[in-house]
Design a protein around this motif. Structure first.
Motif, PDB file in Angstrom:
ATOM      1  N   GLN A  88      -6.810   4.471   8.109  1.00 27.82           N
ATOM      2  CA  GLN A  88      -6.454   3.335   7.263  1.00 27.82           C
ATOM      3  C   GLN A  88      -4.952   3.230   7.007  1.00 27.82           C
ATOM      4  O   GLN A  88      -4.527   2.445   6.162  1.00 27.82           O
ATOM      5  CB  GLN A  88      -7.198   3.447   5.924  1.00 27.82           C
ATOM      6  N   SER A  89      -4.172   4.032   7.707  1.00 24.64           N
ATOM      7  CA  SER A  89      -2.732   4.030   7.440  1.00 24.64           C
ATOM      8  C   SER A  89      -1.897   3.743   8.680  1.00 24.64           C
ATOM      9  O   SER A  89      -0.716   4.055   8.717  1.00 24.64           O
ATOM     10  CB  SER A  89      -2.310   5.371   6.821  1.00 24.64           C
ATOM     11  N   LYS A 115       0.863  -1.184   0.000  1.00 24.35           N
ATOM     12  CA  LYS A 115       0.000   0.000   0.000  1.00 24.35           C
ATOM     13  C   LYS A 115       0.895   1.228   0.000  1.00 24.35           C
ATOM     14  O   LYS A 115       1.787   1.361   0.843  1.00 24.35           O
ATOM     15  CB  LYS A 115      -0.916   0.011   1.230  1.00 24.35           C
ATOM     16  N   GLY A 116       0.700   2.113  -0.965  1.00 26.37           N
ATOM     17  CA  GLY A 116       1.545   3.293  -1.060  1.00 26.37           C
ATOM     18  C   GLY A 116       1.088   4.209  -2.176  1.00 26.37           C
ATOM     19  O   GLY A 116       0.005   4.047  -2.744  1.00 26.37           O
ATOM     20  N   LEU A 137       3.694  -1.958 -10.724  1.00 24.13           N
ATOM     21  CA  LEU A 137       3.308  -2.897  -9.675  1.00 24.13           C
ATOM     22  C   LEU A 137       1.790  -3.026  -9.561  1.00 24.13           C
ATOM     23  O   LEU A 137       1.277  -4.110  -9.251  1.00 24.13           O
ATOM     24  CB  LEU A 137       3.894  -2.447  -8.331  1.00 24.13           C
ATOM     25  N   MET A 138       1.068  -1.951  -9.800  1.00 22.26           N
ATOM     26  CA  MET A 138      -0.385  -1.985  -9.681  1.00 22.26           C
ATOM     27  C   MET A 138      -1.018  -3.001 -10.638  1.00 22.26           C
ATOM     28  O   MET A 138      -2.131  -3.479 -10.403  1.00 22.26           O
ATOM     29  CB  MET A 138      -0.966  -0.597  -9.937  1.00 22.26           C
ATOM     30  N   TYR A 174      -2.600  -1.699  -3.134  1.00 17.69           N
ATOM     31  CA  TYR A 174      -3.561  -0.620  -2.970  1.00 17.69           C
ATOM     32  C   TYR A 174      -2.851   0.726  -3.102  1.00 17.69           C
ATOM     33  O   TYR A 174      -1.736   0.904  -2.602  1.00 17.69           O
ATOM     34  CB  TYR A 174      -4.233  -0.696  -1.593  1.00 17.69           C
ATOM     35  N   ALA A 175      -3.531   1.655  -3.747  1.00 15.04           N
ATOM     36  CA  ALA A 175      -3.021   3.023  -3.844  1.00 15.04           C
ATOM     37  C   ALA A 175      -3.416   3.792  -2.588  1.00 15.04           C
ATOM     38  O   ALA A 175      -4.568   3.727  -2.148  1.00 15.04           O
ATOM     39  CB  ALA A 175      -3.587   3.708  -5.084  1.00 15.04           C
ATOM     40  N   GLN A 176      -2.454   4.502  -2.035  1.00 13.99           N
ATOM     41  CA  GLN A 176      -2.691   5.288  -0.823  1.00 13.99           C
ATOM     42  C   GLN A 176      -3.024   6.724  -1.193  1.00 13.99           C
ATOM     43  O   GLN A 176      -2.271   7.379  -1.908  1.00 13.99           O
ATOM     44  CB  GLN A 176      -1.436   5.261   0.063  1.00 13.99           C
TER      45      GLN A 176
END
Length: 531
Positions: free
Chosen positions: A330-331, A288-289, A300-301, A316-318
């Motif tokens: 959520q972080s 996640k980042g 990577l996505m 997941y995209a942050q």
């Protein structure tokens, strides 16, 4: 108090006859039992027998806890002996921030730093972790020539600030703002080092660049007649550059994204690890980042699960803007240890996320990195992490997860080794010790006397923390060093000799190559079976 017995009491005559109390009376033939008092004798004998029986059971009962000799002595003499005074050790003095009502104009008090640390040069200390040996390598470009003032001034070209330590006090000359508060918390780290080891940091001047990627190219200083490279401190380096690697700002907190100082966060990460055992975690790779900072992350996505592919990855995209509005619910890093595998991938250069990922007990899937920070050169493939190919990420990740789920004990060992490395060899004491040894070695190379820069101002914990608010003030207060170290820093390991240096690099290369061969064999088999 009665003066005479009542009429109903035995011996109620004018003079008290104590012999009448006895069950034994004197007769003409000697001692005999009085018939009138036979019941008394029987009662007494009964009591004696019962008492003896109970005492014997108590003495012979192995389960009964007997009073200790110390307890008996205490009972026996407590009324005659005065109590012994209790001696308590005086608590260590704590040094807090000296903020006034007008915090915006805070100045450095005369006692900005604690008293000089009392440890001596011969204080027994543990040997530093092995990654400290890279300090020798980072300073090697100046080992023969030393560092001249001219070379230092050339580092100003890209630096965000110059920091000088003169006479145990710190002076700052700022050239340009850094991104967010990187420079602020980096400088704060220098100040806390001087509080931990007061009077032990030598005079020096240095230039610091807070941008991610290194800029001092080795090729520019490779010729015989080439000048010595400018000594420039920053957070990461690579094989083509000579920048001096220093611990990053997030060890003292990253206020913009609500990441706490390292000492507090390390404890939370340890507790988070214990919530779910490795075997009970999701059997996938997690990341996640922010993918927008680099093409490799955008690539990577594509490895996320879809209708067409199952790459064993959950990425997941942050959205940091939304996170800040929602209170970073959520972080929370300590709550992200819920997968067996976690992916580390660089951004525009190295990423501070690496230490958080390694701390999770999960197997770190390390996408082939181009940069290193001050401790990652001490990591070994298949021991601390699992290497992943950069240009075929999805297939490489799928194989890594397949291998780990097929070799559960070995996978757990890799994850556990990495988290123990982070907890034990990257604790905050070692971060400060790394800074201490790096700055001490750097100062020895200076060919000039450090001075207070003309455009510099003195700084201390008060001038930095007192005017601030919110997370900045909170994290500074939390990471404030409150008393000097009681012992000296860890003992520096020796530099690498050519043979040992070659052995370490050879081990990394051969292990990575062997894993990639396993991966190719796996995919060749998959292609043959059509699966």
């Amino acid at each position: 108090m009665r003066n005479s017995p009542s009429k109903n009491e035995p011996g109620s005559g004018h003079s008290r006859n104590f012999t009448n109390w006895s069950p034994f009376v004197k007769s003409s033939s000697g001692f005999g039992i009085s018939p009138n008092r036979s019941y008394a004798l029987l009662s007494l004998l009964t009591l004696l027998i019962v008492g003896a029986f109970i005492s014997t059971r108590i003495l012979l009962d192995p389960t009964r806890k007997r009073p200790s000799r110390q307890r008996l002595d205490h009972i026996r003499y407590s009324q005659n002996t005065p109590p012994t005074p209790v001696t308590t050790q005086s608590p260590k003095p704590e040094f807090t921030l000296h903020c006034s009502a007008n915090d915006t104009n805070a100045t450095c008090p005369r006692n900005s730093y604690p008293a000089t640390a009392s440890f001596g040069e011969d204080t027994p200390t543990a040997t530093c972790p092995d990654y400290f040996r890279w300090i020798h390598e980072d300073l090697r470009p100046w080992a023969k020539t030393g560092i001249t003032r001219e070379a230092l001034e050339r580092a100003k070209k890209t630096a965000n600030f110059r920091l000088a330590i003169v006479g145990g006090r710190v002076y700052l000359e700022k050239f340009q703002d850094a991104f967010q508060t990187r420079d602020v918390f980096t400088i704060w780290g220098f100040l806390q080092l001087l509080r931990k080891y007061p009077g032990k940091i030598p005079d020096l001047e240095l230039m610091f660049d807070c941008v991610d990627w290194p800029v001092v190219r080795a090729l520019d200083f490779a010729g015989v007649d080439a000048p010595s490279p400018p000594p420039l401190f920053r957070y990461c380096g690579n094989e083509e550059t000579l920048d001096i690697v220093f611990p990053d700002w997030s060890f003292w907190g990253w206020s913009e994204v609500n990441i706490k100082p390292w000492e507090s966060l390390l404890k939370e990460l340890r507790e988070g690890n214990q919530r779910t055992t490795w075997i009970n975690r999701e059997p996938y790779a997690y990341w996640k980042g922010n993918p927008s900072v680099a093409e490799t992350r955008q690539d990577l996505m594509k490895c996320n699960v879809s209708e067409e592919h199952e790459w064993n990855a959950r990425v997941y995209a942050q959205d940091w803007i939304r996170e800040s509005k929602e209170g970073y619910k959520q972080s929370d890093l300590a709550s992200q240890c819920h997968h067996r595998y976690k992916i580390y991938i660089e951004g525009s250069a190295w990423s501070v996320s690496e230490k958080y990922i390694l701390a999770c007990d999960s197997v770190t899937l390390l996408v082939n990195p181009h940069y290193y920070d001050f401790f990652t050169r001490g990591l070994l493939p298949a021991h601390h992490y699992w290497p992943v190919r950069e240009h075929d990420k999805c297939r490489s990740i799928k194989f890594a997860v397949h291998w780990g789920n097929s070799h559960i004990q070995k996978a757990q060992d890799i994850g556990k080794t990495a988290s123990e490395f982070i907890q034990q060899e990257l604790k905050m004491d070692y971060v400060y010790d790394y800074m201490y040894h790096l700055l001490t070695g750097y100062a020895k190379l200076l060919q000039f006397k450090p001075e207070i820069p003309q455009n510099a101002m003195e700084i201390c914990s008060e001038t930095m923390a007192c005017p601030r608010s919110g997370n900045e003030r909170k994290f500074m207060t939390e990471s404030l060093v409150k008393h000097p170290a009681e012992t000296g820093p860890c003992a520096m390991p020796p530099p690498y000799d050519p043979a040992s240096f070659y052995a370490v690099e050879k081990r990394k290369q051969s292990t990575t190559k062997r894993i990639l061969q396993w991966e190719m064999k796996y995919w060749n088999k998959q292609n043959q079976t059509g699966s």
